[in-house]
Motif scaffolding. Structure first.
Motif, PDB file in Angstrom:
ATOM      1  N   LYS A  49       0.771  -1.139  -0.187  1.00 41.01           N
ATOM      2  CA  LYS A  49      -0.061  -0.051   0.063  1.00 41.01           C
ATOM      3  C   LYS A  49       0.871   1.237  -0.029  1.00 41.01           C
ATOM      4  O   LYS A  49       0.605   2.205  -0.714  1.00 41.01           O
ATOM      5  CB  LYS A  49      -0.906  -0.001   1.358  1.00 41.01           C
ATOM      6  N   ARG A  50       1.759   1.230   0.951  1.00 40.57           N
ATOM      7  CA  ARG A  50       2.910   2.476   1.094  1.00 40.57           C
ATOM      8  C   ARG A  50       4.090   1.988   0.621  1.00 40.57           C
ATOM      9  O   ARG A  50       4.861   1.916   1.558  1.00 40.57           O
ATOM     10  CB  ARG A  50       2.747   3.057   2.331  1.00 40.57           C
ATOM     11  N   GLY A  51       4.468   1.864  -0.588  1.00 41.14           N
ATOM     12  CA  GLY A  51       5.781   1.761  -1.250  1.00 41.14           C
ATOM     13  C   GLY A  51       6.551   3.014  -0.977  1.00 41.14           C
ATOM     14  O   GLY A  51       6.264   4.098  -1.089  1.00 41.14           O
ATOM     15  N   TYR A  90       5.367   0.431   8.235  1.00 36.94           N
ATOM     16  CA  TYR A  90       5.501   1.560   7.273  1.00 36.94           C
ATOM     17  C   TYR A  90       4.870   1.252   5.986  1.00 36.94           C
ATOM     18  O   TYR A  90       4.273   1.894   5.227  1.00 36.94           O
ATOM     19  CB  TYR A  90       6.930   1.175   7.008  1.00 36.94           C
ATOM     20  N   GLY A  91       4.395  -0.022   5.575  1.00 37.99           N
ATOM     21  CA  GLY A  91       3.872  -0.517   4.011  1.00 37.99           C
ATOM     22  C   GLY A  91       2.408  -0.690   4.231  1.00 37.99           C
ATOM     23  O   GLY A  91       1.819  -0.264   3.045  1.00 37.99           O
ATOM     24  N   GLY A  92       2.023  -0.654   5.411  1.00 37.44           N
ATOM     25  CA  GLY A  92       0.476  -0.594   5.455  1.00 37.44           C
ATOM     26  C   GLY A  92      -0.177  -1.978   4.711  1.00 37.44           C
ATOM     27  O   GLY A  92      -1.353  -2.079   4.551  1.00 37.44           O
ATOM     28  N   GLY A  93       0.732  -2.847   4.731  1.00 41.90           N
ATOM     29  CA  GLY A  93       0.002  -4.119   4.033  1.00 41.90           C
ATOM     30  C   GLY A  93      -0.238  -3.980   2.665  1.00 41.90           C
ATOM     31  O   GLY A  93       0.436  -3.193   2.216  1.00 41.90           O
ATOM     32  N   SER A  94      -0.577  -5.198   1.989  1.00 42.24           N
ATOM     33  CA  SER A  94      -0.751  -5.374   0.593  1.00 42.24           C
ATOM     34  C   SER A  94      -1.405  -4.210  -0.061  1.00 42.24           C
ATOM     35  O   SER A  94      -2.539  -3.479   0.486  1.00 42.24           O
ATOM     36  CB  SER A  94      -1.432  -6.464   0.143  1.00 42.24           C
ATOM     37  N   ALA A  95      -1.348  -3.509  -1.238  1.00 48.23           N
ATOM     38  CA  ALA A  95      -2.047  -2.687  -1.950  1.00 48.23           C
ATOM     39  C   ALA A  95      -3.392  -3.274  -2.299  1.00 48.23           C
ATOM     40  O   ALA A  95      -4.315  -2.494  -2.431  1.00 48.23           O
ATOM     41  CB  ALA A  95      -1.188  -2.356  -3.220  1.00 48.23           C
ATOM     42  N   SER A  96      -3.420  -4.693  -2.603  1.00 53.59           N
ATOM     43  CA  SER A  96      -4.786  -5.215  -3.243  1.00 53.59           C
ATOM     44  C   SER A  96      -5.663  -5.628  -2.015  1.00 53.59           C
ATOM     45  O   SER A  96      -6.668  -5.843  -2.046  1.00 53.59           O
ATOM     46  CB  SER A  96      -4.308  -6.534  -3.690  1.00 53.59           C
ATOM     47  N   THR A  98      12.170  -5.711  11.908  1.00 53.76           N
ATOM     48  CA  THR A  98      11.584  -7.077  11.313  1.00 53.76           C
ATOM     49  C   THR A  98      10.808  -6.696   9.852  1.00 53.76           C
ATOM     50  O   THR A  98      10.531  -5.564   9.926  1.00 53.76           O
ATOM     51  CB  THR A  98      10.729  -7.635  12.382  1.00 53.76           C
ATOM     52  N   LEU A  99      10.941  -7.874   9.439  1.00 52.83           N
ATOM     53  CA  LEU A  99       9.997  -7.637   8.309  1.00 52.83           C
ATOM     54  C   LEU A  99       8.656  -7.255   8.373  1.00 52.83           C
ATOM     55  O   LEU A  99       7.956  -6.439   7.485  1.00 52.83           O
ATOM     56  CB  LEU A  99      10.220  -9.025   7.553  1.00 52.83           C
ATOM     57  N   ARG A 100       7.987  -7.805   9.523  1.00 56.07           N
ATOM     58  CA  ARG A 100       6.629  -7.424   9.820  1.00 56.07           C
ATOM     59  C   ARG A 100       6.367  -6.020  10.142  1.00 56.07           C
ATOM     60  O   ARG A 100       5.537  -5.343   9.393  1.00 56.07           O
ATOM     61  CB  ARG A 100       5.959  -8.239  11.134  1.00 56.07           C
ATOM     62  N   GLU A 101       7.393  -5.174  10.894  1.00 56.76           N
ATOM     63  CA  GLU A 101       7.186  -3.847  10.998  1.00 56.76           C
ATOM     64  C   GLU A 101       7.399  -3.191   9.818  1.00 56.76           C
ATOM     65  O   GLU A 101       6.502  -2.194   9.442  1.00 56.76           O
ATOM     66  CB  GLU A 101       8.499  -3.523  11.969  1.00 56.76           C
ATOM     67  N   LEU A 102       8.186  -3.729   8.758  1.00 48.63           N
ATOM     68  CA  LEU A 102       8.458  -2.975   7.674  1.00 48.63           C
ATOM     69  C   LEU A 102       7.122  -3.052   7.023  1.00 48.63           C
ATOM     70  O   LEU A 102       6.683  -2.201   6.217  1.00 48.63           O
ATOM     71  CB  LEU A 102       9.786  -3.601   6.754  1.00 48.63           C
ATOM     72  N   LEU A 103       7.027  -4.469   6.596  1.00 47.13           N
ATOM     73  CA  LEU A 103       5.585  -4.651   5.596  1.00 47.13           C
ATOM     74  C   LEU A 103       4.354  -3.848   6.283  1.00 47.13           C
ATOM     75  O   LEU A 103       3.477  -3.581   5.446  1.00 47.13           O
ATOM     76  CB  LEU A 103       5.385  -6.067   5.538  1.00 47.13           C
ATOM     77  N   TYR A 104       4.199  -3.985   7.486  1.00 46.75           N
ATOM     78  CA  TYR A 104       2.686  -3.520   7.982  1.00 46.75           C
ATOM     79  C   TYR A 104       2.661  -2.114   8.539  1.00 46.75           C
ATOM     80  O   TYR A 104       1.987  -1.436   8.527  1.00 46.75           O
ATOM     81  CB  TYR A 104       2.211  -4.625   8.960  1.00 46.75           C
TER      82      TYR A 104
END
Lengths: 513, 163
Positions: free
Chosen positions: A346-348, A366-372, A358-364
């Motif tokens: 979502k937030r690339g 910062y990244g807000g989860g998937s764009a889809s 951790t990957l989870r912190e980064l992906l969720y």
């Protein structure tokens, strides 16, 4: 006086920054306003690009994502005076996404005018070079070693040790080369830095030259980055004009010359010996090591080969000291890493943090989860030669050793997210296909093995693989891994093996049809 | 760009004079030649080899090694579609299929009327706004099939700009 920052970064351009810039110019002319427009780099928050910042007596306020059609409304809402608008974000540096980051290498990217030597100097630039010019070369190398800086291109080799080898070679022609052939999918930190703060790379290369006794530098830039090339050339011209490059760097009597050389669309040229072949004007076929480039590199001379981020971090280490930089990070992974979050997210964007997140912190976070909006099923870390990591392992900390221990690799810090619609057998085929397209052809395991891998996977995908197809694929991976001359053939098995290990059902699913 | 053989010869001589004394000049020369003609015409291989004191085989070997160098003229507009993982995660395969169907050519091909060339590219560094394309050198991100149609129509009508 009001200054408006409209990113000139290619990512912002890809989302319409040129049209926004044009609309601001037209609107300002119609309103008889005298504005200064700066084409800064990107802050790295690509879901907000084009991100426009207005700096005046009220501070520096951000608006985004701005479309050209929004511009008249923004003027009407009084954005030059900090007026309210639905796109207003407040001060960018107060956003939670940003203020938890530790921006060291990217300290100026998105803030300053990329090619302005004056702006660079006013924001901490050239303090490192000045300090280096007052030091003994061996002490400069010692600072880099003590900082713990490791090659950010992917191999993570200690930078100070590489420099020490070059410094220890007999005096004579030596070279500093910058590997700016950032070809891994999901990575764009080199591009952002070259477009957003090219003077830090130029300064880092100058310091490297002074440290090891090299007078000539080359930036090997991939042809896919034409805009970065234009920005670098403008910055190099400004550095020459300011006396920061040339025959007498800052009046020290030391010489350092620098130029950009363009690659031509070959992924393999990101491998250091292949890059040197290409710089010499030949086919980018890898060289057998030893000799190491540090001993016998470009045109047969001792050569430093470092990545963009590695070199752009050097000025900060000299300016703030080795201990300052080594104070960030964990274990043997010292300092910070500009991570790049891409793919189905979502937030690339670019997140610079100390190692250990951790990957989870980064992906969720910062990244807000998937764009889809669907679950993230896997991420690929470290480009097309990197392993796929399943969701079950998202609590892994991001550092070189922890990822290596789990069979993955950090590489250049790019992370590509895939949602649960991904077919990992197809991604495995793509890994082999990419290797077949990009193989330099010098060694058989890579040249023939990758093509055999595509054929094998095509049969598996068509449900005609037969009983032992997956075993044969595993054998082929082992052969490529053990027998290839360089990392292309030697690491292409990583995504394939990880897909087989964590997502085996995706392969057998095709057999049932 | 129609160029006579004589003009080409003249341009190649000028390019060689500019680069031949620089270290490792062949890639620089090829970039300049492709910049001038849009491709590397096969008939300039000989003069380049002679000018740089290389064999024709060496020059041919370099031209064909690198994906960026082309030996045939490109279409009036060149669409480069990113085919790498990040863009795949956001629908690049469907976008490529759409582009092929719309233009009636496969990747690496040009339309018979010479209007468009379609090329694969492996990463444009625009991975945070996938899927990404480069149309006549200009980057575009988060490209949907509808957006691609609009961009192609805009290019075809000669209009520049974005949005």
């Amino acid at each position: 006086m009001t200054t408006i920052y409209v990113p000139g970064d290619s990512g912002a351009r890809a989302l319409g920054a040129e049209a926004v810039c044009g609309a601001i110019g037209r609107e300002a002319a119609a309103r008889h306003l005298d504005l200064t427009v700066v084409r800064n780099g990107s802050r790295g928050a690509y879901w907000l690009e084009p991100l426009v910042e207005v700096e005046g007596p009220h501070g520096r306020l951000a608006y985004g994502p701005v479309r050209a059609a929004d511009v008249p409304g923004l003027f009407a809402a009084g954005w030059l005076e900090g007026g309210a608008h639905r796109l207003a974000l407040g001060a960018f540096e107060s956003l939670p996404w940003f203020c938890g980051q530790q921006r060291l290498t990217f300290q100026r990217v998105g803030r300053t005018d990329p090619c302005s030597v004056a702006d660079y100097g006013a924001n901490g630039g050239y303090a490192g070079l000045r300090r280096a010019l007052s030091m003994d070369p061996a002490d400069i190398v010692e600072q880099i070693t003590r900082s713990g800086l490791r090659g950010r291109g992917g191999a993570a080799f200690p930078t100070g040790i590489k420099w020490k080898t070059v410094l220890g070679q007999p005096p004579g022609q030596k070279y500093i080369t910058c590997n700016a052939d950032e070809g891994d999918s999901g990575t764009f930190s080199d591009r952002m830095l070259m477009e957003g703060d090219p003077l830090s790379l130029i300064e880092g290369m100058s310091i490297a030259g002074i440290a090891v006794g090299a007078t000539q530098g080359y930036i090997y830039l991939r042809a896919e980055y034409p805009h970065a090339g234009r920005t670098l050339n403008r910055a190099i011209a400004a550095a020459y004009a300011g006396g920061y490059l040339g025959s007498d760097v800052l009046g020290s009597g030391r010489r350092f010359e620098l130029e950009v050389r363009l690659g031509a669309g070959a992924y393999i040229c990101g491998e250091e010996t292949s890059m040197l072949e290409s710089l010499e004007g030949r086919r980018g076929e890898v060289r057998v090591r030893p000799p190491l480039p540090a001993v016998k590199g470009l045109f047969g001379c001792p050569t430093v080969v470092n990545n963009v981020i590695t070199l752009a971090t050097v000025p900060l280490i000299l300016a703030r000291g080795a201990e300052f930089y080594a104070g960030f990070g964990t274990g043997k992974s010292r300092g910070t890493l500009p991570l790049q979050l891409a793919g189905n997210i979502k937030r690339g964007g670019l997140i610079e943090r100390a190692f250990g997140l951790t990957l989870r912190e980064l992906l969720y976070e910062y990244g807000g989860g998937s764009a889809s909006g669907r679950p993230i099923r896997a991420v690929q870390i470290g480009g097309p030669l990197g392993a796929y990591v399943p969701a079950a392992q998202f609590d892994l900390p991001i550092d070189y050793e922890a990822l290596a221990a789990s069979g993955a690799m950090l590489g250049h810090g790019g992370i590509v997210a895939f949602d649960d619609t991904v077919d990992m057998a197809r991604m495995a085929r793509y890994a082999m296909h990419f290797c077949a397209v990009e193989s330099c052809g010098k060694c058989t395991p890579c040249r023939i093995g990758s093509t055999r891998g595509v054929e094998l996977l095509d049969r598996i995908l068509a449900g005609r693989g037969g009983e032992h197809a997956l075993e044969r694929l595993e054998e082929l991976c082992e052969l490529m891994l053990q027998g290839s001359l360089c990392g292309l053939g030697g690491m292409t098995p990583f995504p394939v093996q990880s897909a087989l290990k964590h997502f085996r059902d995706d392969f057998s699913a095709h057999a049932q049809h | 760009m129609p160029t006579s053989a004589l003009d080409r010869e003249h341009d190649v001589r000028r390019i060689l004079a500019q680069y031949k004394d620089r270290p490792g000049p062949l890639l620089e020369v090829l970039h300049a030649v492709q910049g001038a003609f849009g491709f590397i015409p096969p008939e300039v291989i000989g003069p380049i080899a002679e000018g740089l004191n290389l064999s024709r085989a060496e020059v041919h070997g370099v031209v064909t090694f690198y994906h960026y160098f082309r030996s045939t003229p490109p279409g009036r507009h060149v669409l480069k579609l990113c085919r790498a993982e990040s863009c795949q995660a956001m629908g690049a395969d469907a976008l490529a299929a759409h582009a092929e169907a719309r233009l009636g050519v496969s990747l690496h091909g040009s339309t018979p009327d010479g209007r468009f060339s379609l090329e694969p590219v492996y990463c444009l560094g625009l991975c945070a706004c996938s899927p990404a394309v480069l149309l006549d050198g200009e980057p575009h991100g988060r490209v949907t099939p509808q957006r691609l149609d609009a961009l192609l129509a805009q290019a075809d009508s000669g209009a520049g700009g974005d949005e």
